[in-house]
Design a protein around this motif. Structure first.
Motif, PDB file in Angstrom:
ATOM      1  N   LYS A  33       5.851   2.062  -9.351  1.00 46.61           N
ATOM      2  CA  LYS A  33       4.622   2.819  -9.512  1.00 46.61           C
ATOM      3  C   LYS A  33       3.788   2.598  -8.258  1.00 46.61           C
ATOM      4  O   LYS A  33       4.245   1.942  -7.310  1.00 46.61           O
ATOM      5  CB  LYS A  33       3.871   2.369 -10.765  1.00 46.61           C
ATOM      6  N   LYS A  34       2.595   3.116  -8.222  1.00 41.49           N
ATOM      7  CA  LYS A  34       1.775   3.004  -7.030  1.00 41.49           C
ATOM      8  C   LYS A  34       1.496   1.536  -6.707  1.00 41.49           C
ATOM      9  O   LYS A  34       0.950   0.793  -7.508  1.00 41.49           O
ATOM     10  CB  LYS A  34       0.451   3.742  -7.236  1.00 41.49           C
ATOM     11  N   GLY A  35       1.929   1.108  -5.521  1.00 41.22           N
ATOM     12  CA  GLY A  35       1.650  -0.241  -5.043  1.00 41.22           C
ATOM     13  C   GLY A  35       2.534  -1.329  -5.587  1.00 41.22           C
ATOM     14  O   GLY A  35       2.382  -2.500  -5.222  1.00 41.22           O
ATOM     15  N   GLN A  73       6.586   8.107 -16.446  1.00 40.88           N
ATOM     16  CA  GLN A  73       6.299   7.831 -17.845  1.00 40.88           C
ATOM     17  C   GLN A  73       5.450   6.557 -17.872  1.00 40.88           C
ATOM     18  O   GLN A  73       5.889   5.504 -17.387  1.00 40.88           O
ATOM     19  CB  GLN A  73       7.578   7.641 -18.653  1.00 40.88           C
ATOM     20  N   ASP A  74       4.246   6.702 -18.416  1.00 42.74           N
ATOM     21  CA  ASP A  74       3.265   5.610 -18.365  1.00 42.74           C
ATOM     22  C   ASP A  74       3.005   5.204 -16.917  1.00 42.74           C
ATOM     23  O   ASP A  74       2.935   4.007 -16.568  1.00 42.74           O
ATOM     24  CB  ASP A  74       3.741   4.396 -19.171  1.00 42.74           C
ATOM     25  N   ASN A  75       2.890   6.237 -16.041  1.00 44.48           N
ATOM     26  CA  ASN A  75       2.592   6.047 -14.618  1.00 44.48           C
ATOM     27  C   ASN A  75       3.667   5.251 -13.882  1.00 44.48           C
ATOM     28  O   ASN A  75       3.407   4.658 -12.829  1.00 44.48           O
ATOM     29  CB  ASN A  75       1.232   5.360 -14.429  1.00 44.48           C
ATOM     30  N   GLY A  92       0.794  -1.232   0.000  1.00 45.63           N
ATOM     31  CA  GLY A  92       0.000   0.000   0.000  1.00 45.63           C
ATOM     32  C   GLY A  92       0.812   1.261   0.000  1.00 45.63           C
ATOM     33  O   GLY A  92       0.461   2.229   0.694  1.00 45.63           O
ATOM     34  N   PHE A  93       1.903   1.308  -0.751  1.00 40.55           N
ATOM     35  CA  PHE A  93       2.735   2.515  -0.806  1.00 40.55           C
ATOM     36  C   PHE A  93       2.427   3.314  -2.069  1.00 40.55           C
ATOM     37  O   PHE A  93       1.935   2.783  -3.067  1.00 40.55           O
ATOM     38  CB  PHE A  93       4.226   2.165  -0.759  1.00 40.55           C
ATOM     39  N   THR A  94       2.739   4.590  -2.023  1.00 38.94           N
ATOM     40  CA  THR A  94       2.564   5.476  -3.176  1.00 38.94           C
ATOM     41  C   THR A  94       3.902   5.656  -3.892  1.00 38.94           C
ATOM     42  O   THR A  94       4.963   5.260  -3.387  1.00 38.94           O
ATOM     43  CB  THR A  94       2.043   6.851  -2.743  1.00 38.94           C
ATOM     44  N   VAL A  95       3.872   6.281  -5.062  1.00 36.08           N
ATOM     45  CA  VAL A  95       5.105   6.566  -5.798  1.00 36.08           C
ATOM     46  C   VAL A  95       6.007   7.498  -4.985  1.00 36.08           C
ATOM     47  O   VAL A  95       7.222   7.280  -4.875  1.00 36.08           O
ATOM     48  CB  VAL A  95       4.777   7.196  -7.171  1.00 36.08           C
ATOM     49  N   ALA A  96       5.404   8.534  -4.396  1.00 36.85           N
ATOM     50  CA  ALA A  96       6.187   9.495  -3.607  1.00 36.85           C
ATOM     51  C   ALA A  96       6.840   8.811  -2.409  1.00 36.85           C
ATOM     52  O   ALA A  96       7.969   9.136  -2.028  1.00 36.85           O
ATOM     53  CB  ALA A  96       5.300  10.643  -3.147  1.00 36.85           C
ATOM     54  N   GLU A  97       6.117   7.887  -1.814  1.00 39.57           N
ATOM     55  CA  GLU A  97       6.663   7.161  -0.657  1.00 39.57           C
ATOM     56  C   GLU A  97       7.859   6.307  -1.038  1.00 39.57           C
ATOM     57  O   GLU A  97       8.923   6.354  -0.381  1.00 39.57           O
ATOM     58  CB  GLU A  97       5.563   6.278  -0.074  1.00 39.57           C
TER      59      GLU A  97
END
Length: 717
Positions: free
Chosen positions: A553-555, A531-533, A507-512
């Protein structure tokens, strides 16, 4: 070296930042040029020489730290308007000291770079470029990388071209809001300067200076292409100032460096074939803020006007010291009197500041100029610390294992006993000699051991002033970022063979994830570039030359590396950070045995080479002993005579890195320990692994090393 210059002292101001001194244009050839300087006291000074005496023309009231001073004016006319940046604002003054502009850019971060071209004002703040036209928004660009310098070029009146020096070792060329053209360099560009002849600036030739001391000439072809014409590969201290000026017969390149060196190179006549030649070198003893060419002290005598970090301003003039004019002695006395008045003013200010502190034991805060960057060749960090006052002591403490490689030649090093169980691995004190303003030392870290380097600096002035500096030690400190082209999908070619893989989901984000990686790797971009999320970062080890690719990426995050030690270090750090924040991670780690074999094959030739070098030095030591007892040099065989001829070069090689063999042993031992961990074997200490591997390493037999690694694996199976 063909150029002779004489030193002339002018005055001292407050501490200065890079690019805060400018020489106003020469409107009358029968007059000398005025110059302007801004300092950390927030004061703008304008000086000029009249009747052989340096005179103050204007001095502003104190204010915020001045970070940049540039000249501007109507296009086609001399640049005689003064613009300076402080915080996130810009002010404009005439050459007589009358303010005509006060502009708040509304940027969140302070301005770090600035350029003025006619009605256009370009500023950089951290990773954001913004251009204003007549103080109104024109265009902007978020690079996601630290921006070090910027210049503007008028593209035949059709558009404005911005050329930006970026922290990802790239030059970006922007035209409006269109996609930038990118030129990749081997190092981070720190300084950009338009080539100029007199007051005429080029619209297509740009000088660039880099963090590792290289100088190059770029040519801009319209707004479509930028390329390197020549590159001077003499690696040295970071470039802090560049200019072109005709000191005698022909255009010269004036170079200022972080270590205080000032150099003059003759500009190539045919820049398609020839690189510059060194004509002059001088060391000021402290980092150079500005080194600019002009006519300052005497008509007809070109010189280099130099400003140092502490605010010392002096000239290096072509005028012969023997060609004294009538009244020159009086002029020297007047200058000495001015210097004395300046020093008295500074002393009174220091005493006033000190008297405001009732507690004599309360240290004052210092402004310290420090740098710590990785030297790829020696796989070590160069740490430099600089003050505008003499340094008394520098105390270094670290909660991670580090090694001090080089004792400063202007300080005495003392080491204290430390207890690693209390997270105190090193405690060292440098006691500096009198009037030492700058200290340099080299530090080597151990990969997998992250922490914080704390530095305490005290001065020789009274009352004692102290400053504390904190510098992170990264878990993968010996990895440097690879800056590739924008087409990230093509980066798979970086791997020439098998690689290990670490997959994380949770459950982490890109920023994290970006923030977690900034604890492990240096030179992480200011903001994640999607780029492409998905974000992609590539790193290479300065020790083993292995590649690490990060995609997240996210997660979801995937890390691919040729060295299993790198993957294990990342796995441990990321799971630790996730646990701190109570984020559940699903972890999958795939290990390819062939990657271990490939790393050993990469390291083995270096082991052989270093061993051969050490054996040659043993022979040279023996030959020296023989020569001391009896002169036998004429009776030596060809091989030994050749060794004697190469002695200086061989000893220089080993002096650069005397412990390189043990460091390579350590890489192999860590590889063995981490490989066993990744395979699920019982946890093994480095001491046990060293006992198993040392006989094979000392034999330098690749098959014996393989036997320890893979033979043990077969027995366990």
């Amino acid at each position: 070296m063909t150029l002779v210059l004489s030193h002339v002292d002018y005055l001292s101001v407050g501490v200065t930042s890079r690019g805060t001194t400018q020489i106003l244009p020469q409107l009358d050839p029968q007059q000398t040029q005025k110059f302007v300087v801004g300092d950390h006291d927030g004061i703008i000074h304008i000086y000029g020489v009249k009747k052989g005496e340096l005179q103050l023309i204007f001095k502003s009231l104190p204010g915020e730290i001045i970070k940049k001073v540039v000249l501007g004016g109507t296009i086609g006319t001399p640049k005689d308007k003064i613009f300076f940046a402080y915080g996130n604002s810009v002010k404009g003054y005439t050459k007589k000291g009358k303010m005509f502009l006060e502009f708040d850019t509304s940027l969140i971060d302070p301005i770090s770079a600035m350029f003025v071209l006619g009605p256009d004002l370009a500023v950089c703040a951290r990773d954001l470029y913004h251009r204003y036209q007549n103080c109104k928004d024109a265009d902007s660009y978020l690079a996601g990388e630290i921006l070090h310098d910027i210049i503007l070029i008028n593209n035949d009146g059709n558009s404005i071209i911005a050329v930006i020096a970026c922290g990802d070792s790239a030059i970006r060329v922007l035209t409006g809001t269109s996609k930038p053209i990118i030129l990749r360099l081997a190092s981070v560009p720190t300084i950009l300067k338009l080539y100029r002849e007199g007051e005429n600036e080029s619209r297509d030739r740009i000088l660039v200076g880099t963090q590792d001391g290289k100088i190059g000439l770029l040519i801009l072809q319209g707004n479509k292409t930028i390329r390197i014409i020549w590159l001077l590969n003499n690696v040295g201290s970071e470039i802090t100032s560049l200019d072109t000026y005709e000191l005698d017969d022909g255009i010269d390149i004036l170079v200022g460096r972080q270590d205080g060196t000032i150099e003059v190179f003759r500009f190539p006549i045919d820049d398609e074939e020839i690189v510059p030649t060194l004509r002059y070198r001088y060391n000021a003893g402290e980092s150079i803020s500005s080194a600019i060419g002009g006519i300052i002290g005497s008509i007809g005598s070109p010189e280099i006007l130099v400003t140092t970090y502490s605010g010392r301003i002096f000239g290096l003039t072509t005028k012969s010291p023997g060609s004294l004019e009538a009244g020159a002695d009086d002029l020297a006395i007047n200058r000495l009197k001015m210097d004395i008045r300046e020093l008295e003013t500074k002393l009174n200010e220091a005493n006033d500041t000190g008297s405001q502190h009732n507690d004599a034991f309360t240290p004052l805060t210092l402004s310290v100029n420090y740098r710590m960057h990785l030297d790829k060749d020696s796989a070590s960090y160069l740490l430099s610390i600089e003050l505008d006052t003499p340094i008394d002591n520098v105390l270094i403490q670290c909660d991670a294992p580090i090694e001090l490689l080089q004792e400063s030649n202007n300080a005495v090093l003392s080491l204290s006993t430390c207890d690693p169980h209390e997270n105190n691995f090193i405690l060292a004190t440098y006691r500096c000699q009198m009037n030492t303003n700058r200290l340099e030392t080299r530090i080597r870290t151990i990969e997998g051991q992250s922490g914080t380097l704390q530095i305490y600096v005290t001065t020789q002035i009274q009352p004692k002033c102290c400053r504390k500096i904190k510098i992170p030690i990264y878990a993968l400190s010996m990895h440097v970022r690879l800056h590739d082209a924008d087409n990230i999908d093509n980066n798979e070619v970086l791997f020439n063979g098998p690689y290990n893989e670490l997959r994380l989901s949770g459950g982490f984000t890109v920023a994290e994830m970006h923030a977690w990686l900034s604890l492990a790797l240096a030179d992480i971009p200011e903001r994640p570039y999607l780029q492409d999320n998905e974000v992609t970062l590539n790193y290479v080890s300065t020790i083993a030359g292995t590649i690490l690719k990060c995609k997240y990426k996210k997660g979801s995050a995937v890390f691919m590396g040729e060295n299993i030690s790198t993957i294990i270090i990342l796995r441990d750090l990321l799971t630790k950070e996730a646990t701190k924040r109570k984020i559940k991670l699903d972890v999958y780690c795939n290990v390819e045995d062939e990657t271990v074999r490939r790393i050993l094959e990469l390291i083995h030739p270096r082991l052989e080479s270093i061993h051969e070098l050490k054996e040659k030095l043993k022979i040279l030591d023996t030959l020296q002993e023989l020569e001391m007892m009896n002169d036998t040099s004429g009776n030596l065989c060809t091989i030994y005579q050749k060794l004697l001829n190469e002695e200086d070069n061989l000893r220089m090689q080993i002096a650069k890195d005397p412990d390189n063999l043990q460091r390579l042993y350590g890489v192999v031992i860590d590889l063995y320990v981490d490989w066993q961990r990744a395979k699920g074997a019982l946890r093994m200490t480095s001491l046990v692994a060293a006992e198993k591997l040392n006989p094979a390493l000392e034999s330098r037999s690749l098959s014996s090393i393989f036997q320890v690694f893979f033979g043990l694996q077969k027995n366990n199976e």
